[in-house]
Design a protein around this motif. Sequence first.
Motif: not given
Length: 403
Positions: A47, A87-88, A91-92, A174
């Motif tokens: 994360q 990416h996600w 969370d990022a 996204r």
Amino acid sequence: MSLSLPVISNSRARHIFLEAHGLTAPPTGPGKGAALQSIVDGLGFVQLDSINTVARAQHMILRSRAGQYRPKALAHLLERDRTMFEHWTHDASAISMELYPYWRMKFERDAANLKSRWKNWRRDGFEQKFDDVLKRISDHGPCCSADVGEDEARSSGGWWDWHPSKTALEYLWRSGQLSVTRRDGFRKIYDLTENVIPLNHLNSFVPDSEIIDWACGAALDKLGFATSGEIAAFWDLVTPAEAKAWCASAQASRDIIEVAITNVDGSTRKTFMRPEMLDHVPAPPPSRVRIMSPFDPALRDRKRAERLFGFFYRIEIFVPEAKRQYGYYVFPVMEGARLIGRIDLKCFRPENCMRVKAFWPERGQKTGSGRIARLTSEIERLSRWAGATDLQFAPDWIREPLS
């Protein structure tokens, strides 16, 4: 709880869980290149977070597993070697590049879902900015949110000020049309995806059914044991219903079994596990102390941390200072397979100093001379790692438990 289920003791459950998260080995190794990539591959993702009281979450997470790790090593994998992409998940996150083909389904789902969701709380008109943003990057190269929408109204200029073109940038990222090529500080720099993602990964197609199967199986493997809800939440690629259906199918084929995990309070909880894990005896974690990121993958699920370790943790960033129980951003402290307390410390970079304000042991955890010596050694290691040449302890830094 049915007596027919295999019962996993709390101690063994902790060891299985910590082994799955790379915390049963000493934090040794070079912390860069292939060795660092191996750590991320084992975790699946790391994360990313902007809070920088000592170091950002991603760096604290990796340091906990490789003491020689330095922040530039992660940037090299993301920006130079392209063995990871951003990416996600929940969370990022920084994610192993080998997994990129499995994100196609998420891109498609986000493309549909975010249009309706963001209209309710982002600036109107962001959909009309897609072509302009893509042309800007195609003609002039990578850009950040400050480079687009110069003529659009801004209320403050902060990270929360999502003018239409910034919203378009995030949406195109996204949904997979743009990728993060690098970060300047913590600001994302976007480029066309074909300029960032290696072609062998970009052009690899995995059907939805295989993505669901992989995501559920890999989540279980990286957790050690999990409920269907925890499996769905791990990558945030599949729905709870899809994870539940996968568990039913995998249980019917004996790819997974149901077991009873013993919580720290002696209660048990039904969960799923690979059958071969019943005979697996993980090594206990080393007894050394580790100061952990609050976003460490072993601790991110706060409820699971409470069940397994008896550790209640809430971030108090958004709590008014006068109402905080501990502090703005305190770090969990792990010793072996126990969470023994939390510590409030911070780097003051203009002064090149780290200040230790307080350590609160968990109730029932002793603060004998040996434990304090091990904790102090870890604080000193962390201070050197963070580049602080001056380490200061408040006179009353060893506190009494608050809970």
